[in-house]
Design a protein around this motif. Structure first.
Motif, short mmCIF file in Angstrom:
data_model
loop_
_atom_site.label_atom_id
_atom_site.label_comp_id
_atom_site.label_asym_id
_atom_site.label_seq_id
_atom_site.Cartn_x
_atom_site.Cartn_y
_atom_site.Cartn_z
N GLY A 92 0.81 -1.22 0.00
CA GLY A 92 0.00 0.00 0.00
C GLY A 92 0.84 1.26 0.00
N LEU A 93 1.93 1.25 -0.78
CA LEU A 93 2.76 2.45 -0.85
C LEU A 93 2.06 3.51 -1.69
CD1 LEU A 93 6.23 0.74 -1.41
CD2 LEU A 93 5.31 1.70 0.70
N TRP A 94 2.35 4.76 -1.43
CA TRP A 94 1.69 5.85 -2.14
C TRP A 94 2.48 6.16 -3.41
CZ3 TRP A 94 2.36 7.80 3.36
CH2 TRP A 94 1.34 7.31 4.16
N HIS A 96 2.46 8.32 -5.70
CA HIS A 96 2.81 9.68 -6.13
C HIS A 96 3.83 10.34 -5.21
CE1 HIS A 96 -0.23 9.96 -3.06
NE2 HIS A 96 -0.08 11.26 -2.96
N LEU A 97 4.19 9.66 -4.12
CA LEU A 97 5.12 10.27 -3.16
C LEU A 97 6.49 9.61 -3.24
CD1 LEU A 97 2.94 10.71 0.07
CD2 LEU A 97 3.30 12.31 -1.80
N TYR A 105 5.11 12.59 5.35
CA TYR A 105 3.65 12.57 5.49
C TYR A 105 3.24 11.90 6.80
CZ TYR A 105 -1.26 11.84 4.35
OH TYR A 105 -2.64 11.84 4.38
N ARG A 153 7.90 3.28 6.77
CA ARG A 153 6.70 4.10 6.93
C ARG A 153 5.94 3.69 8.19
NH1 ARG A 153 2.00 3.66 2.55
NH2 ARG A 153 1.88 1.60 3.50
N LEU B 437 -3.78 1.95 0.68
CA LEU B 437 -3.13 3.26 0.49
C LEU B 437 -3.69 4.26 1.49
CD1 LEU B 437 -3.09 3.70 -3.39
CD2 LEU B 437 -1.28 2.93 -1.92
N ARG B 451 -6.15 12.85 4.51
CA ARG B 451 -5.96 11.67 3.65
C ARG B 451 -6.48 11.97 2.25
NH1 ARG B 451 -8.19 9.08 8.26
NH2 ARG B 451 -10.19 8.64 7.25
N GLY B 454 -3.98 14.62 0.72
CA GLY B 454 -2.59 14.19 0.54
C GLY B 454 -2.43 12.92 -0.27
N ILE B 455 -3.40 12.01 -0.16
CA ILE B 455 -3.25 10.71 -0.82
C ILE B 455 -4.27 10.53 -1.96
CG2 ILE B 455 -3.23 8.21 -0.47
CD1 ILE B 455 -0.97 9.63 1.00
N PRO B 458 -4.32 13.37 -5.24
CA PRO B 458 -3.28 13.23 -6.27
C PRO B 458 -3.41 11.94 -7.09
CG PRO B 458 -2.32 13.78 -4.14
CD PRO B 458 -3.74 13.46 -3.89
N LEU B 459 -4.12 10.96 -6.54
CA LEU B 459 -4.23 9.68 -7.26
C LEU B 459 -5.47 9.60 -8.14
CD1 LEU B 459 -3.08 7.25 -4.44
CD2 LEU B 459 -1.77 8.07 -6.40
#
Lengths: 244, 551
Positions: A92-94, A96-97, A105, A153, B437, B451, B454-455, B458-459
Motif C-alpha cells: 500500500g505504498l503511495w 505519487h510520493l 507525510y 513508513r 493506500l 488523507r 494528501g493521498i 493526487p491519485l
C-alpha cells in the motif's frame, strides 16, 4: 511499547457469504515482545490484524492496548488514534510520493516536535537503509526496497505496536533475508511490540519469540502447534500468553 | 469502499435533498394542475409521454447494439487512452449539430430552408419518432459502452478463457462474458433510455412532442407549477426505470463479486489484445454515424457544397461569421462549469476519501435524467425567491447582488445538471485505489481531509480531469437550461442555433454546428493528451535518470 490483549474475538464476513473467519480468538502479547501468527490462506490472519488496527469491527470480543479497550462490537477507537504501524501484505505504498515524502507525510501527523521529527526521520532512514533512495517513487524501487520503505513508513510515527501482514510475500531468498535482517534490527533497537503474520516458518523462527498457530479462525493450543511442528510451542502452558 | 458513517450519511442525504428540492420549487409557482391536465391536455400529456417512451426505447436499442460490441472491443485494450477518448466523441457532439448534420444528408433543400410547424408534412423520415430515436441513439451509445467496459474487462478472465477452450468466440461471448456483465449493460441501457426519453433538443428540432417539450411549453408561458405537474408522468416513468435497474442489478451476476476492487487497468485479459474484428467494425460504424457523418454534413452545409440559398458562395467564412460571438459565450460558460464541477468532485474526494457517496450520486443521477425544463423551472423559482430576498435585505442584498455573476443561475443549473459526472468518476477513481493506500495514512494519524488531500486527490485527479472534459463538452451542447436561464447579454451557441434552426438550416447554422463539433473534439483531444503525458511522466522520469530498478 504496549501490551496487546485480544479476548474472544469473532468475525463473520458478510461479503464472503457469511463465513466465520475468526471464532473466539484470544491471546496476549507482552510489551516489547514479537509474536508470530502462523496459518494458511483464509485462516483469518489478515482479518485479525485489521481488527487490532481498528480497520474493521469485531462481531464479538474485545481488543485491549495497555489495558485500554480499543475494539469491541460497540466501541471502536479510530485507527488514527491507536498509534499502530502496519505493513500491509501488498504494501500500500503511495505511488505519487517519494521515499522521503512518505516519511514526511507520516511524521506530519505524529505527536512529535519539529526537532524530534528530524531525528526520527534520520533514524528511520538509517534503520531501513533508505539513504540513497530518498528521491525515488515506489515504482522506481526494487521489490526489497519497497518492503523496506513499507517498514520504514510503519515505524516512522510514534507507534507503540507494529503489525506485519505477510511482509515477506513475493520476495525471493536474498530479498527476504534483507527484510528479515531489517526487521531484526528494528526489534533489537526499538523493542517494539510486534505481531507478525506469516505462513513461512523460516522467518517466524528468525524473528519471533513465540508463534500462535491460527487454523480456521481459531488459535490452536500448544499441543496442536507442537504436532504441526510450529516453532516454538511455548513453555508448556496454553500457548495463548505470548512473549513473556 | 466503506459505507458512510452516520454523520457522513446525514450530511450527504441533506446535500442530496437540497439539490433535489430544486425539483419541488416550481410546484409553488404560477399555474395549476388543470393547466397541465385540464380539458384535452391530459390526452396530449400522455401522448407526449408515449412519444418519450418510444424515443427512449428506440434510442436505447440502438445504443445497446453499438455500445456492447464497442465495450467488448474497449475491454481488449485496458490500458489504451486513444479508444476511450474517441468513443466520447458521439456523446460530445452537440445534439443541435447532430440534427443539422443529418438533415443536410437526408432532407431536401426546401425542407431544410423552410420554417416548419409540428404536424406539417416534412418530406423526410427524420421528422418522426424513429428519426429522433436514431439521432439520439447514435449519440448515446457511449453511455452503454462506458458502463459495460469495466465489467467486460473483468469478464475477460479465466472464465472466458475456459469458455474459449470449449467453444467458439461467439459462444464464449454470449454464454460467459455477456452474462457476467449483464448488470452493467442493463444499467447503461436504462440510462441511455432515460437520457433519450427526457431529451428536448432533438425532439423539438425534429417536431416530435415528447414529455420534455410538454414541460417546456408550460415553462415558456411562465406557468411553473403547470410545468412541474406536466413532468409528473415522466418522473413516474423514471422511478419505474430506476426500480427496474435495481431489480436487474440485484439478480444479475456481479463481476465485482469475482474480483473485489477489480480495476480496468489491472484486470486479467486472457484474450490478450484481440477484441474481435466485429467489435472494432461496430465501434467504427458508431463513430462514423454518431460523429463523423453529422459533422461532415455540417461542414458540407457550412462551406456551401449544397447551397441552401442563392448567395451561399459569397464567401467561405460567411458560414462562420455569425457564430463566433455565441460560440465564445458558450466556451466561457462551459469552461466555468467544468472548473466548478472539478472543484465539487475534488471536495467529494477530500471529504469522503474512503467512503461511498451513494446519496449524492443517486441525487445527481436523478438530476441528470429529469426533463431539463423542470430543472430550469426549479432554478427560475429559486431565482425569483433569491431576488425577493435580495430586495428585502437592503444594503446587504445590494452587495450580494453585485457579487453574484450575471449567469449565476445558469451556472448553478449546469452544476446541478451535470454534478453526477464528477461524483461518479471521482468514486470510480477511489474505488480503483488499493484500500491499504488510505488505510496506511489513516493508521499514521491523518484525518479524513488530510488523507483525501494528501493521498486520494493526487491519485484520482485524472478522473476529475476526465469529468471536467465531459462537463465541458456537454455544457457546450446543452440547450434547455441555457434557453430558460441565460441572462440578457449572454447568448449561448445552442440557443442561437435553436432560434435559427426553426426558421431554416442556413449556412450560418451549419457553420456554428461545425465549430461546436470542432471545439468538443479539440477539448477531448487536449484532455487525452494531458492524461497521456501525465500517465507516462513517472516512467519517463525513471528512464531519463537511468532508474530501471522496478522489477
Amino acid at each position: 511499547m504496549s501490551r496487546l490483549e485480544v479476548a474472544n474475538l469473532s468475525k463473520t464476513l458478510s461479503s464472503d457469504g457469511g463465513t466465520a473467519v475468526l471464532r473466539g480468538v484470544s491471546f496476549r502479547v507482552n510489551a516489547g515482545a514479537c509474536v508470530g501468527i502462523q496459518g494458511v490462506t483464509g485462516s483469518g490472519k489478515t482479518t485479525l490484524l485489521r481488527i487490532i488496527a481498528g480497520l474493521e469491527r469485531p462481531d464479538h470480543g474485545e481488543v485491549h492496548l495497555d489495558d485500554r479497550l480499543v475494539s469491541s462490537p460497540k466501541q471502536n477507537v479510530a485507527p488514527s488514534e491507536r498509534r499502530i504501524g502496519f505493513v500491509f501484505q501488498h504494501l500500500g505504498l503511495w505511488p505519487h510520493l517519494t521515499v522521503e515524502s512518505h516519511l514526511d507525510y507520516v511524521l506530519a501527523a505524529a505527536p512529535l516536535g519539529r526537532k524530534e521529527r528530524v531525528i526520527r526521520k534520520a533514524e528511520t532512514i538509517q534503520l531501513c537503509h533508505l539513504q540513497d533512495l530518498l528521491l525515488r517513487r515506489p515504482a522506481q524501487l526494487s521489490g526489497g526496497e519497497r518492503h523496506l520503505l513499507a517498514i520504514a513508513r510503519a515505524l516512522a510515527g510514534e507507534v507503540r505496536l507494529l503489525l506485519l501482514d505477510e511482509p515477506f510475500a513475493g520476495l525471493d531468498g536474498q530479498l527476504k533475508e534483507r527484510v528479515i535482517e531489517a526487521l531484526g534490527r528494528v526489534q533489537r533497537e526499538r523493542r517494539l511490540t510486534t505481531l507478525l503474520v506469516s505462513h513461512g516458518e523460516r522467518e517466524l523462527r528468525a524473528l519471533c519469540e513465540r508463534v500462535l498457530p491460527l487454523r480456521e479462525g481459531r488459535i490452536l493450543d500448544a499441543g496442536g502447534s507442537r504436532d504441526s511442528g510450529v516453532f516454538p510451542t511455548g513453555t508448556g502452558g496454553t500457548g495463548r500468553e505470548a512473549g513473556r | 469502499m466503506r459505507q458512510p458513517s452516520r454523520a457522513g450519511l446525514v450530511v450527504q442525504v441533506l446535500l442530496a435533498l437540497t439539490g433535489l428540492s430544486l425539483l419541488a420549487w416550481p410546484f409553488f409557482g404560477a399555474g395549476t394542475f388543470d393547466d397541465a391536465f385540464g380539458g384535452g391536455e391530459a390526452r396530449a400529456q400522455f401522448a407526449a409521454l408515449a412519444n418519450s417512451g418510444w424515443v427512449g426505447l428506440g434510442a436505447a436499442f440502438i445504443a445497446l447494439l453499438i455500445g456492447v460490441p464497442a465495450a467488448w472491443f474497449l475491454s481488449s485494450r485496458p490500458r489504451s487512452l486513444f479508444w476511450p477518448v474517441l468513443c466520447v466523441l458521439p456523446l460530445a457532439l452537440a445534439p443541435s449539430a447532430a440534427v443539422s448534420g443529418w438533415l443536410h444528408w437526408t432532407a431536401p433543400a426546401d425542407v431544410r430552408s423552410a420554417f416548419r410547424l409540428p404536424g406539417l408534412e416534412s418530406g423526410t423520415p427524420l421528422f418522426s419518432v424513429p428519426g429522433v430515436a436514431l439521432v439520439l441513439g447514435l449519440g448515446l451509445w457511449p453511455v452503454v459502452a462506458f458502463e459495460a467496459w469495466p465489467a467486460f474487462a473483468v469478464a475477460r478472465g479465466e472464465a472466458y478463457g475456459a469458455a474459449l477452450l470449449a467453444g467458439s468466440r461467439a459462444k464464449a461471448f454470449f454464454r460467459v462474458a455477456l452474462p457476467m456483465a449483464l448488470g452493467e449493460v442493463a444499467a447503461g441501457t436504462l440510462l441511455a433510455f432515460l437520457l433519450a426519453s427526457s431529451d428536448f433538443t432533438v425532439s423539438s428540432l425534429l417536431l416530435v412532442r415528447t414529455s420534455g417539450i410538454a414541460v417546456h411549453d408550460q415553462l415558456a408561458v411562465s406557468k411553473l407549477a403547470a410545468a412541474a405537474y406536466a413532468a409528473l408522468p415522466f418522473l413516474g416513468l423514471t422511478l419505474l426505470t430506476a426500480a427496474l435497474a435495481g431489480l436487474v442489478r440485484r439478480h444479475a451476476w456481479r463481476t465485482e463479486n469475482a474480483t473485489p476492487g477489480a480495476d480496468v487497468s489491472t484486470a486479467p485479459s486472457l484474450a490478450g489484445g484481440r477484441g474481435g474484428r466485429w467489435g472494432l467494425a461496430v465501434l467504427a460504424a458508431g463513430l462514423a454515424l454518431g460523429f463523423l457523418a453529422p459533422l461532415i454534413g455540417c461542414a458540407a452545409g457550412a462551406f456551401g457544397l449544397r447551397p441552401t440559398n442563392a448567395d451561399a458562395a459569397a464567401g467561405l467564412m460567411r458560414g462562420f461569421d455569425a457564430g463566433f460571438a455565441p460560440l465564445a459565450d458558450s466556451l466561457r460558460l462551459a469552461t466555468a462549469a467544468a472548473v466548478l464541477a472539478t472543484l465539487l468532485g475534488a471536495l467529494r474526494v477530500i471529504l469522503w476519501p474512503q467512503t461511498s457517496a451513494w446519496p449524492l450520486r443517486g441525487a445527481g443521477l436523478l438530476l441528470l435524467v429529469v426533463p431539463g425544463a423542470l430543472l430550469a423551472g426549479g432554478l427560475r423559482s429559486f431565482g425569483l425567491f433569491a431576488d425577493s430576498f435580495v430586495d428585502d435585505a437592503g444594503a446587504a442584498g445590494e452587495a450580494l447582488e453585485v457579487l453574484t455573476p450575471a449567469a449565476g443561475l445558469l451556472m448553478l443549473g449546469y452544476l446541478v445538471r451535470f454534478v453526477y459526472l464528477p461524483l461518479r468518476l471521482a468514486e470510480e477513481g477511489l474505488r480503483g485505489l488499493d484500500p491499504s493506500l488510505l488505510e496506511s495514512a489513516e493508521l499514521s494519524g491523518h484525518g479524513a481531509a488530510s488523507r483525501g488531500l494528501g493521498i486520494a486527490l493526487p491519485l484520482v485527479w485524472r478522473h476529475l480531469l476526465a469529468a471536467a472534459a465531459l462537463v465541458f463538452v456537454l455544457v457546450l451542447g446543452e440547450l434547455i437550461l441555457a434557453h430558460h436561464l441565460a441572462p440578457p447579454g449572454i447568448w449561448p451557441a445552442t440557443v442561437w442555433l435553436f432560434n435559427q434552426q426553426h426558421n431554416g438550416y442556413i449556412q450560418e447554422v451549419f457553420g456554428l454546428c461545425l465549430m461546436l463539433g470542432a471545439a468538443a473534439f479539440l477539448a477531448l483531444l487536449g484532455t487525452g493528451l494531458v492524461l497521456k503525458l501525465a500517465g507516462g511522466r513517472a516512467a519517463a522520469l525513471g528512464a531519463k535518470l537511468g532508474w530501471g530498478g522496478s522489477p
